[in-house]
Design a protein around this motif. Structure first.
Motif, PDB file in Angstrom:
ATOM      1  N   PRO A  83       0.824  -1.201   0.000  1.00  0.00           N
ATOM      2  CA  PRO A  83       0.000   0.000   0.000  1.00  0.00           C
ATOM      3  C   PRO A  83       0.863   1.259   0.000  1.00  0.00           C
ATOM      4  N   GLY A  84       0.331   2.294  -0.667  1.00  0.00           N
ATOM      5  CA  GLY A  84       1.000   3.592  -0.640  1.00  0.00           C
ATOM      6  C   GLY A  84       0.309   4.523   0.322  1.00  0.00           C
ATOM      7  N   PHE A  85       1.068   5.502   0.831  1.00  0.00           N
ATOM      8  CA  PHE A  85       0.501   6.399   1.830  1.00  0.00           C
ATOM      9  C   PHE A  85       1.105   7.781   1.663  1.00  0.00           C
ATOM     10  N   SER A  86       0.243   8.798   1.774  1.00  0.00           N
ATOM     11  CA  SER A  86       0.717  10.182   1.772  1.00  0.00           C
ATOM     12  C   SER A  86      -0.210  11.009   2.640  1.00  0.00           C
ATOM     13  N   ALA A  87       0.323  12.162   3.098  1.00  0.00           N
ATOM     14  CA  ALA A  87      -0.477  13.040   3.951  1.00  0.00           C
ATOM     15  C   ALA A  87      -0.102  14.484   3.668  1.00  0.00           C
ATOM     16  N   VAL A  88      -1.094  15.342   3.728  1.00  0.00           N
ATOM     17  CA  VAL A  88      -0.867  16.768   3.545  1.00  0.00           C
ATOM     18  C   VAL A  88      -1.692  17.502   4.588  1.00  0.00           C
ATOM     19  N   PRO A 110       7.097  12.092   4.137  1.00  0.00           N
ATOM     20  CA  PRO A 110       7.059  13.447   4.683  1.00  0.00           C
ATOM     21  C   PRO A 110       5.628  13.962   4.740  1.00  0.00           C
ATOM     22  N   LEU A 111       5.345  14.753   5.780  1.00  0.00           N
ATOM     23  CA  LEU A 111       4.052  15.403   5.860  1.00  0.00           C
ATOM     24  C   LEU A 111       4.123  16.641   4.978  1.00  0.00           C
ATOM     25  N   LEU A 112       3.403  16.616   3.884  1.00  0.00           N
ATOM     26  CA  LEU A 112       3.383  17.769   2.995  1.00  0.00           C
ATOM     27  C   LEU A 112       2.549  18.864   3.631  1.00  0.00           C
ATOM     28  N   VAL A 113       3.012  20.081   3.498  1.00  0.00           N
ATOM     29  CA  VAL A 113       2.347  21.214   4.126  1.00  0.00           C
ATOM     30  C   VAL A 113       1.864  22.157   3.040  1.00  0.00           C
ATOM     31  N   PRO A 120      10.025  23.543   1.423  1.00  0.00           N
ATOM     32  CA  PRO A 120      10.596  22.239   1.039  1.00  0.00           C
ATOM     33  C   PRO A 120       9.610  21.089   1.089  1.00  0.00           C
ATOM     34  N   ASN A 121       8.706  21.060   2.061  1.00  0.00           N
ATOM     35  CA  ASN A 121       7.713  19.970   2.156  1.00  0.00           C
ATOM     36  C   ASN A 121       6.309  20.466   1.830  1.00  0.00           C
ATOM     37  N   SER A 122       6.261  21.420   0.906  1.00  0.00           N
ATOM     38  CA  SER A 122       4.929  21.925   0.564  1.00  0.00           C
ATOM     39  C   SER A 122       4.135  20.842  -0.154  1.00  0.00           C
ATOM     40  N   PRO A 147       2.007  18.366 -12.433  1.00  0.00           N
ATOM     41  CA  PRO A 147       2.283  17.062 -11.809  1.00  0.00           C
ATOM     42  C   PRO A 147       2.197  17.143 -10.287  1.00  0.00           C
ATOM     43  N   LYS A 148       1.879  15.993  -9.714  1.00  0.00           N
ATOM     44  CA  LYS A 148       1.767  15.897  -8.273  1.00  0.00           C
ATOM     45  C   LYS A 148       3.100  16.273  -7.615  1.00  0.00           C
ATOM     46  N   ASP A 149       2.991  16.969  -6.469  1.00  0.00           N
ATOM     47  CA  ASP A 149       4.154  17.366  -5.651  1.00  0.00           C
ATOM     48  C   ASP A 149       5.083  18.323  -6.380  1.00  0.00           C
ATOM     49  N   THR A 150       4.522  19.108  -7.302  1.00  0.00           N
ATOM     50  CA  THR A 150       5.352  20.125  -7.967  1.00  0.00           C
ATOM     51  C   THR A 150       5.614  21.256  -6.974  1.00  0.00           C
ATOM     52  N   GLN A 151       6.867  21.415  -6.542  1.00  0.00           N
ATOM     53  CA  GLN A 151       7.189  22.394  -5.494  1.00  0.00           C
ATOM     54  C   GLN A 151       8.002  23.579  -6.014  1.00  0.00           C
ATOM     55  N   SER A 152       8.544  23.475  -7.191  1.00  0.00           N
ATOM     56  CA  SER A 152       9.260  24.617  -7.784  1.00  0.00           C
ATOM     57  C   SER A 152       9.028  24.607  -9.274  1.00  0.00           C
ATOM     58  N   LEU A 153       8.885  25.808  -9.843  1.00  0.00           N
ATOM     59  CA  LEU A 153       8.592  25.944 -11.260  1.00  0.00           C
ATOM     60  C   LEU A 153       9.371  27.113 -11.846  1.00  0.00           C
ATOM     61  N   ARG A 154       9.681  26.947 -13.114  1.00  0.00           N
ATOM     62  CA  ARG A 154      10.182  28.086 -13.894  1.00  0.00           C
ATOM     63  C   ARG A 154       9.311  28.174 -15.127  1.00  0.00           C
ATOM     64  N   VAL A 155       8.710  29.355 -15.316  1.00  0.00           N
ATOM     65  CA  VAL A 155       7.803  29.563 -16.423  1.00  0.00           C
ATOM     66  C   VAL A 155       8.395  30.601 -17.351  1.00  0.00           C
ATOM     67  N   ILE A 156       8.615  30.218 -18.598  1.00  0.00           N
ATOM     68  CA  ILE A 156       9.193  31.109 -19.595  1.00  0.00           C
ATOM     69  C   ILE A 156       8.164  31.300 -20.701  1.00  0.00           C
ATOM     70  N   VAL A 157       7.887  32.587 -21.001  1.00  0.00           N
ATOM     71  CA  VAL A 157       6.943  32.915 -22.065  1.00  0.00           C
ATOM     72  C   VAL A 157       7.715  33.639 -23.157  1.00  0.00           C
TER      73      VAL A 157
END
Length: 1006
Positions: free
Chosen positions: A675-680, A857-860, A889-891, A943-953
Motif C-alpha cells: 500500500p502507498g501512503f501520503s499526507a498533507v 514526509p508530511l506535505l504542508v 521544502p515539504n509543501s 504534476p503531483k508534488d510540484t514544489q518549484s517551477l520556472r515559467v518562460i513565455v
C-alpha cells in the motif's frame, strides 16, 4: 370418469347381438328381384314393446325391400346409442353347434321370419311365396369379437319348393363415434339347399327383452329420454358399393322414474406413507339398473398432489396415435403410459386397458387418454386433469361419456418413485369427492369416498407434531487461491425427503468472498420480470431437483445479473423452466437482492420466496444449486483463515434453519502487499502555531494485492487535538443510532474499489469512548452500501495515533480521509508547520497476515511561496517573461498557478501552446495545460508534488501595448506590477488553500 366411456362400449357390444340378429334375418332373405325394379329398403320399422327408459323391452324390427334387380348382398343395422344387448344374459352357442344348425334352446335371444319368392329348376317352378322362420342365437364370439349372433331359419316344402335350413352368421361391432351397436350380415346367400333360388322381400325379427332361457335381461333401453333412431343400410349383388338406407325412430320416456342415481366412489393406494409417491386406484361404481353415466368429476383430497418426477423420461401420446374417433389400434408410445383402466360391465364382464399421457394443448395442459381394446371392442375416452394453482388439489373430468352401463370404472395409476400421485404431507384421514352426471337428466350425484388414512411410515405410525427442517448447505469454489477469481462458486442446498419444504433463502457469503458489480452488463427490470434477459448478462446456471420420493426430477436454467432490487446494489435473476418430459407448467423467475454488509463488507444474497406450486404442481425442492461462473465476476478472500458461508432458510411452515458451509482460501503468502501512503496538512493562514490546519491522508493500493485488515497512522508531534472539538464529540450511544449532530462532524472520507462503479463517501464524526482520553472517529460511508468504520485515537510521544483495526476484506484502490481545518477544525498546530519538516507514518496489516510500514514526509500546504520575475525584449516588441517560484521544502505542491499581468501586456492565446515553457528543475513539464487569456497566464494539470517551477513565455506569446512601447521610446522603464496566485494540492480536501496574490513589481529590461 374414464370408466364411463369403457362401460358404454361394453354395453354397446351387448347391443350388437341384436343388430346381428337383424342382419341375420336380412341374410335369410335371398333376393330374386324383378328384372327392371330398383333395389332398396322400402319400409323399415322398430317398435319396442316399451319406451320406458332403462326398460327391457322386446324389440321387433321389420325390413321390407322393394323388388330388387338382384339379391340383397349386405345388410347393416345401426342401433341408437344406449339401446344395448347383453351377451351375458344367456349361455352361448358354440360355433360348431351353430354350424350344425343345433344351438341349444337356452342360447336363443330372439325370433325371425323371412318372406321370399322361391324358384327351382332354373326358374321352371316359381315364383312360390314362402315364409321361413326361426330363432336368433347368442353365439360364442371369436377372439377379436365383442359378441356374435346367428340366425337359423327353416322353410317347409311348399308348391314344389323343397324345405331347407339356412344358418346365417351375424357380426357385431361397436361404433367408435357414439359407441352404438352395429350388426352386419355380408355375402347373404342367393341359394338354398335343393337348388332353390331366393328373392327376399321382407324380414321381421324380434329381439327378446328377457329371453326365456336366460339369466337376466338381454335388451335394455337407453337411459337418455328423447328420440332413439335406428338406421338400416342395404346393398345388392348388382351394386355392392351402393347402399340404400332407411331409418326408424321411437321415443324413450320416463327417465325420472329410473331408480335413484346413486353411484359410489372409492380410493385405494399402495402405501399410506405421508409425503410419498404411491400407486392410486380411483373407482366410480354404479349399481345395476341405474342411468348410464354422462360425466364424472373426481376431486382428490387437498394434499394429494401430482408428483413432479412422474413425467421424467416420458413422452406424450398424440391425438393421431390415440385415434379416438376410430377403431384403429392405439399406437401410443410405451413411455407415455401412466397406468391401467379396468371396466366391469354386465355386458362383457371385466375389461382391461391402459391410460396414457396425452399431448398437451393450450386449453388442456394435462390430458388422460384412456383406451380399452379387447375382443374386437375399442373404447377410447379423454379426460382432463386440472391441479389447483394455489394448492395443487387435483380434479379429473371425463365428459360426454358413451351411453353404456358399467358397474365399475377404475383408473389405476402407477406407483414407485415416479408415481403419478403423492400422498399428503400431513398425517390424517382424507376423503375424495365426485360429481357424477347421469344421461337421464336426474340430479347429479355427489358421492364421497370412504376415509383413507395417511400415516408416518405406511404402517399406521403417528406423524411427529412437526416435520423436521434440516436443510444443508455447501459452498464449492472452482479454486481457492486467495485474492483471485475462483472461476466459479456453487451454492448448494439440499433438503432431506419429507422435511418441511423450503420457502425463504438467504446466503451470507464469507467475508472477502466478493462479487464485482462494475463492468457486468445488466438485465433490465422489464426483462428480469419475464426472465427474457440478454445473453451477455448471464452469470451462471441454476439446477434443481424437485419432488418427493427417491427420484426427484432435475430442472435447470440460466442465472442473469440485474440492477438494484429490494434495497440491494444488484440482483441475480434465476430462470427455471418448469418442463418435465412433455409437460410444461411454465417458467419460474426468482430474483435475489445482493446487499453488501456494512459490518464486514461481505455480501448477503436474499431470494424471493420460493413458490410452493407452479401450475398446480408442488415444487417440493429437494436440491438447489446456484452456480456463478462468469469470468472475472467473483473474488476470493485475501484471508486464509477458516471462514463460513451461512444460510438463513425459512420453511413453508415458518421454521428457520441456519446451516453453514466452510470456506477457506489458500496461498495467502503469494499475495503482494504494497500500500502507498501520503499526507498533507495546512491551509491558507492555518499553518501557524495554535491555528487549525486541515489534514488529508491518502492510501492507495494496486488491484490484486491483499486487502488491508488494519492501519495505524501516526501524526508528527507538531499536530495535536483541539480540546474544543473534543467537547463536541458524539455520545457513543447516539453514534450507534447513526444520528450524530452536525457539530460532531470533523471531516469527510471517500473510498473507491475496483469492484464498485461508484465510490463510497460520507462524514467523519468524533465519538466519545468511555474510559478513553481521546474520542474515537466514526467514518459513515454511503453509496452502493453503507459501511461504518470505527477508529480509536491514542496519544504517544511520537504524536497522535489513529487505528482502524476492523477494515473489511475488500480491495480498496484509493482511500482518502480528510479532517477539516479552519475555525471548526478538530486539529491544532502545536508549532508552525512551515518552520521545519515532519514525517508521518502508517503501519498496515493485511488480511493475508502480511505487514508493511510506510513513512513519508508530511506535505504542508499554505506556506509562503518565493517568486522572482524578469521581463525583457519589450523594446524589440518580443517580450520574454521568466517567472521562478519555489515553495516550502515539504509543501503540498502546486496544483494551479495564475499570473495576472499588467494591462500593458496581452497574451496571444493561439501561441500559448508553443510560447509557454514550464520547467521543474531542469526538466520540462509535460502534460500540463497553459492558457493565455487577455492579461492572464493560467497553468493547470501540474504534476503531483510540484514544489518549484520556472515559467518562460517567449515566441511572440506576449504582445506589448503601445503605451509600454512609447515609454521605452522615451527612454523610460516603467514599474510593472504582476500578481501571482498559487493553489496547492490540499484544496481537494474541501478547504481552500489558494495563497493570497503575491505582488511582483519590476522594471522590465530593454
Amino acid at each position: 370418469m374414464g370408466d364411463e366411456p369403457e362401460t358404454r362400449r361394453l354395453a354397446l357390444n351387448r347391443t350388437r347381438p341384436l343388430a346381428a340378429f337383424a342382419a341375420s334375418i336380412t341374410t335369410l332373405l335371398l333376393v330374386a328381384a324383378p328384372a327392371h325394379a330398383a333395389f332398396g329398403v322400402n319400409t323399415f320399422t322398430v317398435n319396442p314393446s316399451s319406451g320406458a327408459a332403462g326398460a327391457h323391452p322386446d324389440v321387433p324390427i321389420s325390413i321390407q325391400f322393394s323388388d330388387p334387380q338382384d339379391q340383397v348382398k349386405t345388410l347393416r343395422l345401426h342401433l341408437p346409442p344406449g339401446l344395448v344387448g347383453n351377451p351375458s344374459a344367456t349361455a352361448k352357442c358354440q360355433q360348431t353347434s351353430f354350424d350344425a344348425g343345433s344351438c341349444p334352446s337356452d342360447t336363443a335371444v330372439g325370433t325371425t321370419s323371412v318372406s321370399a319368392d322361391a324358384f327351382v329348376l332354373l326358374g321352371l317352378i316359381g315364383p312360390v311365396p314362402i315364409t321361413a322362420s326361426g330363432k336368433i342365437y347368442n353365439v360364442e364370439p371369436g377372439p377379436d369379437e365383442p359378441a356374435r349372433l346367428g340366425a337359423i331359419v327353416n322353410s317347409l316344402p311348399l308348391g314344389g319348393i323343397p324345405g331347407f335350413t339356412l344358418k346365417i352368421p351375424v357380426e357385431v361391432a361397436v361404433r367408435p363415434t357414439d359407441y352404438g351397436l352395429d350388426t352386419t350380415i355380408d355375402e347373404i346367400p342367393r341359394t338354398a339347399p335343393g337348388g332353390v333360388s331366393l328373392n327376399v322381400k321382407q324380414m321381421d325379427i324380434t329381439l327378446d327383452g328377457t329371453p326365456a332361457g336366460g339369466s337376466g335381461p338381454f335388451m335394455t333401453n337407453p337411459t337418455r329420454c328423447g328420440a332413439a333412431t335406428t338406421t338400416v343400410d342395404a346393398a345388392s349383388y348388382a351394386a355392392p358399393a351402393s347402399f340404400s338406407s332407411n331409418s326408424a325412430t321411437y321415443n324413450v320416456t320416463g327417465c325420472s322414474s329410473l331408480p335413484t342415481f346413486a353411484p359410489t366412489l372409492s380410493v385405494t393406494r399402495a402405501s399410506s406413507r405421508a409425503d410419498t409417491p404411491t400407486a392410486y386406484t380411483i373407482a366410480v361404481n354404479v349399481p345395476g339398473g341405474q342411468s348410464h353415466v354422462k360425466r364424472t368429476e373426481v376431486v382428490l383430497p387437498r394434499g394429494t398432489t401430482l408428483s413432479p418426477p412422474s413425467a421424467e423420461g416420458m413422452s406424450a401420446c398424440t391425438d393421431g396415435q390415440f385415434a379416438k374417433a376410430t377403431a384403429d389400434t392405439v399406437a401410443c408410445p410405451g413411455n407415455s403410459e401412466l397406468g391401467t383402466v379396468t371396466i366391469n360391465t354386465p355386458l362383457l364382464g371385466v375389461l382391461n386397458g391402459k391410460v396414457w399421457l396425452g399431448t398437451p394443448t393450450a386449453d388442456a395442459p394435462l390430458r388422460l387418454f384412456v383406451g380399452v381394446q379387447e375382443h374386437g371392442l375399442s373404447i377410447k375416452v379423454i379426460g382432463l386433469v386440472t391441479p389447483n394453482p394455489a394448492d395443487g388439489q387435483v380434479t379429473t373430468v371425463f365428459d360426454d361419456l358413451p351411453q353404456t352401463p358399467f358397474t365399475t370404472f377404475a383408473l389405476s395409476f402407477r406407483g414407485g418413485d415416479r408415481a403419478i400421485l403423492a400422498n399428503p404431507v400431513e398425517c390424517g384421514s382424507y376423503t375424495a369427492t365426485a360429481r357424477v352426471t347421469p344421461w337421464s337428466g336426474q340430479p347429479d350425484a355427489t358421492p364421497t369416498s370412504a376415509p383413507f388414512p395417511v400415516d408416518d411410515d405406511g404402517a399406521g405410525g403417528a406423524c411427529p407434531a412437526k416435520r423436521p427442517f434440516t436443510p444443508t448447505l455447501q459452498a464449492i469454489p472452482g479454486n481457492t487461491q486467495a485474492g483471485h477469481d475462483p472461476g466459479s462458486l456453487d451454492l448448494v442446498v439440499d433438503r432431506p425427503d419429507r422435511d418441511q419444504r423450503l420457502k425463504g433463502l438467504k446466503f451470507s457469503l464469507a467475508p472477502g468472498l466478493l462479487g464485482k458489480v462494475a463492468g457486468v452488463p445488466l438485465c433490465g427490470n422489464a426483462d428480469a420480470a419475464t426472465g427474457n434477459c440478454p445473453a451477455n448478462s448471464r452469470v451462471g446456471t441454476v439446477t434443481a431437483a424437485v419432488g418427493s420420493g427417491g427420484a426427484p426430477t432435475p430442472l435447470s436454467g440460466p442465472v442473469y445479473f440485474g440492477g438494484p432490487y429490494n434495497g440491494g446494489i444488484a440482483s441475480l435473476i434465476v430462470v427455471l423452466p418448469g418442463k418435465v418430459g412433455p409437460l410444461d407448467v411454465g417458467t419460474t423467475v426468482l430474483r435475489s437482492a445482493l446487499k453488501l454488509r456494512g459490518t464486514d463488507g461481505g455480501i448477503d444474497v436474499t431470494s424471493d420466496d420460493l413458490p410452493q406450486f407452479v401450475g398446480g404442481i408442488p415444487t417440493a425442492i429437494r436440491h438447489l444449486s446456484v452456480k456463478l461462473d462468469r469470468p472475472g465476476m467473483l473474488l476470493n478472500p485475501t484471508s486464509c483463515a477458516p471462514l463460513q458461508v451461512v444460510g438463513h432458510f425459512t420453511s413453508a411452515e415458518g421454521d428457520t434453519a441456519d446451516p453453514t458451509a466452510p470456506f477457506q482460501a489458500t496461498g495467502c503468502e503469494k499475495l503482494p502487499f504494497n500500500p502507498g501512503f501520503s499526507a498533507v496538512a495546512g491551509g491558507r493562514g492555518e499553518t501557524n502555531q495554535l491555528r487549525h490546519p486541515f489534514l488529508r491522508t491518502v492510501i492507495t493500493q494496486k488491484e490484486g494485492e491483499a486487502a488491508q485488515k488494519s492501519v495505524a497512522v501516526t501524526l508528527p508531534p507538531t499536530i495535536g487535538p483541539d480540546l474544543e472539538a473534543v467537547g463536541r464529540a458524539c455520545p457513543q450511544a447516539v453514534a450507534a443510532t447513526a444520528t450524530c449532530p452536525p457539530s460532531a462532524k470533523v471531516g469527510t472520507a471517500t473510498a473507491s474499489s475496483p469492484l464498485l462503479p461508484l465510490p463510497l463517501a460520507g462524514p467523519v464524526y468524533l465519538v466519545q469512548i468511555p474510559g478513553q482520553a481521546f474520542p474515537g472517529v466514526l467514518l459513515d460511508l454511503k453509496g452502493l452500501l453503507d459501511l461504518k468504520l470505527n477508529g480509536r485515537v491514542t496519544g504517544t510521544q511520537k504524536g497522535l495515533v489513529t487505528v482502524f483495526d476492523s477494515v473489511p476484506d475488500v480491495p480498496i484502490g484509493k482511500f482518502e480521509l480528510a479532517f477539516d481545518g479552519g475555525p471548526k477544525g478538530s486539529l491544532v498546530a502545536v508549532r508552525d508547520l512551515c518552520a521545519s519538516t515532519q514525517k508521518v507514518s502508517a503501519a498496515f496489516t493485511a488480511h493475508s497476515g502480511a505487514t508493511r510500514t510506510v513513512t513519508s514526509p508530511l506535505l504542508v500546504s499554505g506556506c509562503a511561496t518565493k517568486a522572482s520575475l524578469t521581463l525583457s525584449g519589450v523594446k524589440k516588441k518580443k517580450p520574454r517573461l521568466d517567472l521562478r517560484t519555489r515553495g516550502f521544502p515539504n509543501s503540498a505542491g502546486f496544483e494551479r498557478l495564475e499570473l495576472r499581468m499588467p494591462r500593458s501586456l496581452k497574451g496571444v492565446s493561439r501561441k500559448a501552446k508553443r510560447g509557454v515553457r514550464v520547467l521543474s528543475g531542469s526538466k520540462r513539464v509535460r502534460g500540463m495545460k497553459a492558457t493565455l487569456r487577455g492579461s492572464r497566464l493560467v497553468l493547470t494539470g501540474l504534476p503531483k508534488d510540484t514544489q518549484s517551477l520556472r515559467v518562460i513565455v517567449i515566441g511572440g506569446a506576449l504582445k506589448p501595448a503601445k503605451s509600454l512601447l512609447s515609454a521605452f521610446q522615451r527612454h523610460r522603464k516603467p514599474r510593472l506590477t504582476f500578481k501571482l496566485l498559487t493553489r496547492e494540492a490540499g484544496e481537494r480536501s474541501g478547504t481552500s488553500t489558494a495563497a493570497p496574490a503575491k505582488a511582483l513589481t519590476i522594471r522590465p529590461r530593454s
